[in-house]
Design a protein around this motif. Structure first.
Motif, PDB file in Angstrom:
ATOM      1  N   TYR A  23      14.536 -15.549  -4.522  1.00 36.28           N
ATOM      2  CA  TYR A  23      13.170 -15.050  -4.345  1.00 36.28           C
ATOM      3  C   TYR A  23      12.451 -14.971  -5.688  1.00 36.28           C
ATOM      4  O   TYR A  23      11.264 -15.296  -5.784  1.00 36.28           O
ATOM      5  CB  TYR A  23      13.201 -13.682  -3.665  1.00 36.28           C
ATOM      6  CG  TYR A  23      14.079 -13.668  -2.446  1.00 36.28           C
ATOM      7  CD1 TYR A  23      13.684 -14.291  -1.268  1.00 36.28           C
ATOM      8  CD2 TYR A  23      15.335 -13.065  -2.478  1.00 36.28           C
ATOM      9  CE1 TYR A  23      14.494 -14.305  -0.148  1.00 36.28           C
ATOM     10  CE2 TYR A  23      16.160 -13.069  -1.358  1.00 36.28           C
ATOM     11  CZ  TYR A  23      15.744 -13.694  -0.206  1.00 36.28           C
ATOM     12  OH  TYR A  23      16.558 -13.710   0.896  1.00 36.28           O
ATOM     13  N   HIS A  24      13.165 -14.560  -6.727  1.00 34.77           N
ATOM     14  CA  HIS A  24      12.565 -14.548  -8.059  1.00 34.77           C
ATOM     15  C   HIS A  24      12.407 -15.963  -8.608  1.00 34.77           C
ATOM     16  O   HIS A  24      11.437 -16.252  -9.324  1.00 34.77           O
ATOM     17  CB  HIS A  24      13.407 -13.713  -9.019  1.00 34.77           C
ATOM     18  CG  HIS A  24      13.146 -12.241  -8.930  1.00 34.77           C
ATOM     19  ND1 HIS A  24      13.835 -11.413  -8.079  1.00 34.77           N
ATOM     20  CD2 HIS A  24      12.251 -11.449  -9.593  1.00 34.77           C
ATOM     21  CE1 HIS A  24      13.386 -10.172  -8.212  1.00 34.77           C
ATOM     22  NE2 HIS A  24      12.433 -10.165  -9.112  1.00 34.77           N
ATOM     23  N   ARG A  25      13.335 -16.847  -8.266  1.00 36.17           N
ATOM     24  CA  ARG A  25      13.260 -18.207  -8.813  1.00 36.17           C
ATOM     25  C   ARG A  25      12.067 -18.981  -8.272  1.00 36.17           C
ATOM     26  O   ARG A  25      11.618 -19.951  -8.893  1.00 36.17           O
ATOM     27  CB  ARG A  25      14.561 -18.962  -8.518  1.00 36.17           C
ATOM     28  CG  ARG A  25      15.750 -18.439  -9.319  1.00 36.17           C
ATOM     29  CD  ARG A  25      16.932 -19.405  -9.280  1.00 36.17           C
ATOM     30  NE  ARG A  25      17.512 -19.541  -7.954  1.00 36.17           N
ATOM     31  CZ  ARG A  25      18.474 -18.747  -7.465  1.00 36.17           C
ATOM     32  NH1 ARG A  25      18.938 -17.739  -8.211  1.00 36.17           N
ATOM     33  NH2 ARG A  25      18.962 -18.949  -6.260  1.00 36.17           N
ATOM     34  N   THR A  26      11.526 -18.567  -7.131  1.00 37.04           N
ATOM     35  CA  THR A  26      10.332 -19.257  -6.621  1.00 37.04           C
ATOM     36  C   THR A  26       9.126 -18.997  -7.500  1.00 37.04           C
ATOM     37  O   THR A  26       8.155 -19.763  -7.480  1.00 37.04           O
ATOM     38  CB  THR A  26      10.000 -18.791  -5.193  1.00 37.04           C
ATOM     39  OG1 THR A  26       9.627 -17.404  -5.215  1.00 37.04           O
ATOM     40  CG2 THR A  26      11.182 -18.994  -4.260  1.00 37.04           C
ATOM     41  N   GLY A  27       9.166 -17.883  -8.260  1.00 38.66           N
ATOM     42  CA  GLY A  27       8.033 -17.531  -9.110  1.00 38.66           C
ATOM     43  C   GLY A  27       6.887 -16.874  -8.364  1.00 38.66           C
ATOM     44  O   GLY A  27       5.837 -16.609  -8.955  1.00 38.66           O
ATOM     45  N   THR A  28       7.066 -16.594  -7.071  1.00 42.83           N
ATOM     46  CA  THR A  28       6.005 -15.999  -6.264  1.00 42.83           C
ATOM     47  C   THR A  28       6.340 -14.546  -5.965  1.00 42.83           C
ATOM     48  O   THR A  28       7.330 -14.261  -5.275  1.00 42.83           O
ATOM     49  CB  THR A  28       5.847 -16.759  -4.935  1.00 42.83           C
ATOM     50  OG1 THR A  28       5.576 -18.131  -5.211  1.00 42.83           O
ATOM     51  CG2 THR A  28       4.705 -16.169  -4.119  1.00 42.83           C
ATOM     52  N   PRO A  29       5.542 -13.594  -6.462  1.00 40.77           N
ATOM     53  CA  PRO A  29       5.802 -12.183  -6.151  1.00 40.77           C
ATOM     54  C   PRO A  29       5.688 -11.936  -4.647  1.00 40.77           C
ATOM     55  O   PRO A  29       4.815 -12.487  -3.979  1.00 40.77           O
ATOM     56  CB  PRO A  29       4.701 -11.440  -6.914  1.00 40.77           C
ATOM     57  CG  PRO A  29       4.252 -12.399  -7.974  1.00 40.77           C
ATOM     58  CD  PRO A  29       4.403 -13.767  -7.378  1.00 40.77           C
ATOM     59  N   SER A  30       6.572 -11.113  -4.128  1.00 40.47           N
ATOM     60  CA  SER A  30       6.568 -10.793  -2.708  1.00 40.47           C
ATOM     61  C   SER A  30       7.387  -9.537  -2.500  1.00 40.47           C
ATOM     62  O   SER A  30       7.951  -8.973  -3.442  1.00 40.47           O
ATOM     63  CB  SER A  30       7.175 -11.941  -1.887  1.00 40.47           C
ATOM     64  OG  SER A  30       8.577 -12.043  -2.153  1.00 40.47           O
ATOM     65  N   ALA A  31       7.469  -9.092  -1.248  1.00 41.40           N
ATOM     66  CA  ALA A  31       8.306  -7.925  -0.939  1.00 41.40           C
ATOM     67  C   ALA A  31       9.755  -8.179  -1.315  1.00 41.40           C
ATOM     68  O   ALA A  31      10.496  -7.251  -1.652  1.00 41.40           O
ATOM     69  CB  ALA A  31       8.191  -7.600   0.548  1.00 41.40           C
ATOM     70  N   TYR A  32      10.174  -9.456  -1.297  1.00 43.54           N
ATOM     71  CA  TYR A  32      11.571  -9.789  -1.591  1.00 43.54           C
ATOM     72  C   TYR A  32      11.901  -9.665  -3.073  1.00 43.54           C
ATOM     73  O   TYR A  32      13.073  -9.538  -3.435  1.00 43.54           O
ATOM     74  CB  TYR A  32      11.877 -11.204  -1.103  1.00 43.54           C
ATOM     75  CG  TYR A  32      11.725 -11.339   0.389  1.00 43.54           C
ATOM     76  CD1 TYR A  32      12.715 -10.900   1.246  1.00 43.54           C
ATOM     77  CD2 TYR A  32      10.563 -11.882   0.938  1.00 43.54           C
ATOM     78  CE1 TYR A  32      12.576 -11.003   2.626  1.00 43.54           C
ATOM     79  CE2 TYR A  32      10.405 -11.991   2.311  1.00 43.54           C
ATOM     80  CZ  TYR A  32      11.412 -11.544   3.152  1.00 43.54           C
ATOM     81  OH  TYR A  32      11.261 -11.631   4.512  1.00 43.54           O
ATOM     82  N   THR A  33      10.900  -9.706  -3.916  1.00 42.27           N
ATOM     83  CA  THR A  33      11.150  -9.539  -5.353  1.00 42.27           C
ATOM     84  C   THR A  33      11.077  -8.072  -5.769  1.00 42.27           C
ATOM     85  O   THR A  33      11.114  -7.761  -6.956  1.00 42.27           O
ATOM     86  CB  THR A  33      10.143 -10.360  -6.177  1.00 42.27           C
ATOM     87  OG1 THR A  33       8.811  -9.915  -5.884  1.00 42.27           O
ATOM     88  CG2 THR A  33      10.256 -11.839  -5.871  1.00 42.27           C
ATOM     89  N   LYS A  34      10.995  -7.182  -4.777  1.00 45.77           N
ATOM     90  CA  LYS A  34      10.906  -5.750  -5.056  1.00 45.77           C
ATOM     91  C   LYS A  34      12.001  -4.967  -4.330  1.00 45.77           C
ATOM     92  O   LYS A  34      11.872  -3.779  -4.088  1.00 45.77           O
ATOM     93  CB  LYS A  34       9.534  -5.208  -4.619  1.00 45.77           C
ATOM     94  CG  LYS A  34       8.360  -5.885  -5.300  1.00 45.77           C
ATOM     95  CD  LYS A  34       7.035  -5.372  -4.741  1.00 45.77           C
ATOM     96  CE  LYS A  34       5.851  -6.102  -5.376  1.00 45.77           C
ATOM     97  NZ  LYS A  34       4.559  -5.623  -4.831  1.00 45.77           N
TER      98      LYS A  34
END
Length: 736
Positions: free
Chosen positions: A502-513
């Protein structure tokens, strides 16, 4: 609560007092001597099929007696076909000693939990006296079904059974009486706050009677468009979900988000019903607790209201029944946090000090245990750091959503914490009850609550400790703030995992939190002799009978209401005004974000918390690079709203209304004291007094519910909060 085997040598005096008490007449030992009681319970001790247990509360105080037995080896065997998974049970709650209402239900469920903790048990059987209507009601609440009356040697009994599934599906708080009260309270609040935000306009019928739609009610209407609606006066259809859904267009709820908002309303109703059923501390009891060393967490868990302004304020979408009972702050249950080890190369840790020393200070010898766990799996502890995890998050998210990282040992599940914690009002923050001097732990949890998913971003948190230290340095370096005793509870350390897909996509989202945590200072070591603590949210708390804690505190303090409020303003309002005028520094100083320091029931100073997420510097003064995130260049008017909206409208409006309607302090006098506080500060600091016009006649009416109604999934853009605001005209400034 926990149960231990009854020890007659240790417990006989207590046991004798309980079973011979008039309230225990169904126990059949009225007038028994200690010797007779010993004889009866020695028979149980000598019987391998019958056991007696002493039950303790979380505070270690004996609360109840329980007995378990094997029905096949009892008198019951001749009355029904005993199954292999059956267990018999008796329970006796300690006679009344001033303990809180609702204790019997809590004890009953603790005993049922104890019975079903044995996986071989499928069904509990009870045989209470048919005259004991009270225990029959408790049995029904827990899922028992009465089969028939039977004649035992000493009584006519109700033979009743409860299966494991029936118990697990029992919801005693979801009953018509509790839900009627919950619906009344929520509709009354909805009418009050939606009217305040000028979304609806009730019609006056005269004599404080109003009508809105099909509902007629009584209300006090005070300045600032503040409504105090009497829930008991509501007449008409009282279904909060229908009330809200019928107003969808009026309230501006997007059609695709109506279901989500209604789910938060439903969860808020259920939460209220749960508190009405299980939390019955009176305002007077809480006021007494406020003057005790152990009262801090008692008050924290007793709050029956979420944010005073938001209608849907207790959503917690994601929590199930068992989760609520285990992790909700009002449940007051001790929680042992889960811990995982994460690879240092795939995580961040920010702390102004030695990382290992931090872990040692927070969990002592448990660190050695975690290191041995890693070594037992062939892993090198030097490659890992330690991250606290909410038990719900591990069960529902991390073991599934981060399965790949767990499988490759980038995330390693360890053990639960040795220390026990209590959930705070923010649901994801925990207070250490075994070592109160140790830090709070703030965890990420993928639960939707009041307009946000309650996650934590590792990237965002990298600046949190430096921001907290910078704010603390400003506060500690200011003579005015030091004199007021104003303090901040620093978030000293932050940790987060960033090595996932999820972090490797570079797109902030609920999954990066989903996998991060903070450590925040505890206020306990900062207290002087005689000082006590309470969340500021408690000042707008009313108990189930409608009695206000603020009113009880003032009464117990022995000082006049005006003196009490003036002292509170010097502790709370004056520092907020000073930070705003001197530094353009704004906090989010609502009830849950402040901890009051009380002396003899009077708030004399405050601690501000949640600094990293809810602080802003509204000017172009030089800032350290890592603190730059909190800069918000804005207009003079918006700076003023940091006081008008967040303090006056968002919090003090509610406290002023409570004191007015309780006849403690008139609304006008309350705000006159607030104005005096602001003017006294201006007199003492003339050089900065005119930087903002805090005495202007009106201010822009920024509306909180409108934000949530517009987008209940994300009320505001954290990175650009100013552009997210919604206004509804102006409000009169109560201190003008």
């Amino acid at each position: 609560m926990n149960l231990v085997p009854l020890d007659l040598d240790r417990d006989l005096d207590l046991l004798h007092a309980w079973v011979t008490h008039p309230r225990s007449h169904y126990w059949g030992l009225q007038g028994a001597t200690p010797a007779r009681v010993r004889e009866e319970y020695q028979k149980i001790a000598d019987n391998p099929h019958h056991h007696a247990w002493l039950g303790y509360g979380d505070d270690g105080v004996p609360l109840f007696l329980a007995e378990t037995y094997e029905p096949a080896h009892s008198e019951l065997a001749s009355f029904y076909d005993v199954r292999p998974g059956d267990i018999g049970m008796h329970v006796l709650v300690a006679p009344p000693t001033g303990r809180r209402a609702g204790l019997t239900s809590a004890v009953f469920r603790a005993v049922m939990d104890f019975c079903f903790a044995d996986s071989k048990i499928d069904r509990v059987v009870v045989e209470p006296d048919v005259r004991n209507e009270a225990i029959a009601r408790k049995n029904a609440e827990a899922g028992f079904v009465e089969e028939r009356h039977i004649e035992l040697h000493d009584k006519t009994a109700r033979l009743s059974f409860c299966t494991r599934a029936a118990y697990e599906m029992s919801v005693p708080h979801l009953n018509p009486a509790a839900f009627e009260i919950a619906n009344r309270q929520l509709i009354a609040k909805a009418i009050a706050e939606f009217s305040h935000e000028r979304l609806i306009a009730p019609v006056s019928l005269g004599d404080d009677r109003y009508e809105f739609g099909q509902i007629v009610f009584t209300a006090r209407r005070l300045p600032m468009e503040h409504w105090i609606v009497d829930p008991g006066s509501l007449q008409g259809p009282l279904d909060a979900l229908d009330f809200i859904s019928g107003l969808r267009e009026t309230l501006g709820i997007p059609e695709q988000l109506l279901g989500t908002y209604l789910e938060e309303i439903s969860a808020t109703l259920a939460g209220t019903a749960w508190k009405l059923t299980h939390r019955r501390e009176t305002a007077d009891e809480l006021a007494h607790a406020a003057n005790s060393k152990d009262g801090f967490q008692t008050i924290e868990s007793a709050m029956t209201e979420g944010h005073p302004g938001f209608v849907a304020n207790n959503g917690r979408i994601g929590f199930g029944l068992k989760d609520h009972a285990a992790f909700a702050p009002e449940a007051g249950k001790p929680v042992r946090l889960r811990w995982v080890a994460v690879l240092k190369t795939e995580s961040i840790f920010v702390y102004d000090g030695d990382e290992r020393a931090h872990y040692l200070a927070e969990f002592g010898d448990t660190l050695d245990h975690y290191e041995r766990q890693l070594r037992s799996r062939g892993l090198n502890p030097d490659d890992y750091r330690y991250l606290p995890v909410h038990p719900w998050q591990w069960e529902h998210k991390l073991a599934v959503t981060f399965a790949a990282e767990v499988a490759r040992r980038a995330i390693v599940p360890l053990d639960e914490s040795a220390d026990r914690y209590r959930a705070q009002q923010s649901i994801r923050t925990f207070f250490n009850i075994d070592r109160p001097d140790r830090h709070y732990v703030k965890t990420a949890i993928a639960v939707q609550n009041m307009g946000f998913m309650r996650g934590l971003s590792p990237k965002y948190m990298q600046a949190t400790p430096p921001i907290n230290q910078w704010v603390a340095d400003v506060v500690n370096g200011d003579e005015e703030l030091r004199a007021s005793g104003f303090g901040v509870l620093r978030e000293l350390a932050a940790i987060g995992y960033v090595g996932d897909a999820y972090h490797r996509t570079g797109t902030p989202s609920a999954y990066t939190k989903m996998l991060a945590a903070l450590w925040r200072e505890s206020p306990i070591p900062m207290l002087a002799e005689g000082e006590r603590l309470a969340t500021m949210a408690s000042l707008v708390h009313r108990d189930r009978d409608g009695n206000a804690l603020a009113t009880a505190l003032i009464r117990e303090s022995g000082v006049s209401a005006a003196e009490w409020v003036a002292t509170y303003f010097r502790a709370y309002l004056r520092p907020i005004v000073h930070c705003l005028l001197q530094y353009d520094l704004a906090f989010m100083p609502h009830g849950e974000n402040l901890i009051l320091v009380l002396r003899n029931h009077v708030p004399t100073r405050v601690f501000m918390k949640d600094i990293g997420e809810e602080v802003a510097v509204m000017n172009d003064r030089p800032l350290p690079g890592e603190v730059e995130r909190i800069r918000m260049i804005t207009s003079v008017e918006l700076k003023e709203l940091a006081l008008f909206t967040d303090v006056f409208d968002g919090y003090l409006r509610h406290l002023a209304g409570i004191l007015d309607v309780d006849g403690v302090l008139p609304w006008a006098d309350f705000w006159s004291l607030a104005g005096d506080c602001v003017r006294e500060h201006a007199k003492d600091h003339p050089a900065i007094a005119t930087r903002l016009d805090l005495l202007r006649p009106t201010f822009a009416h920024s509306c909180l519910n409108r934000l949530q109604l517009r987008n209940t999934l994300q009320m505001v853009d954290i990175a650009d909060q100013e552009s997210s605001l919604i206004y509804a005209g102006e409000l009169e400034n109560p201190i003008a």
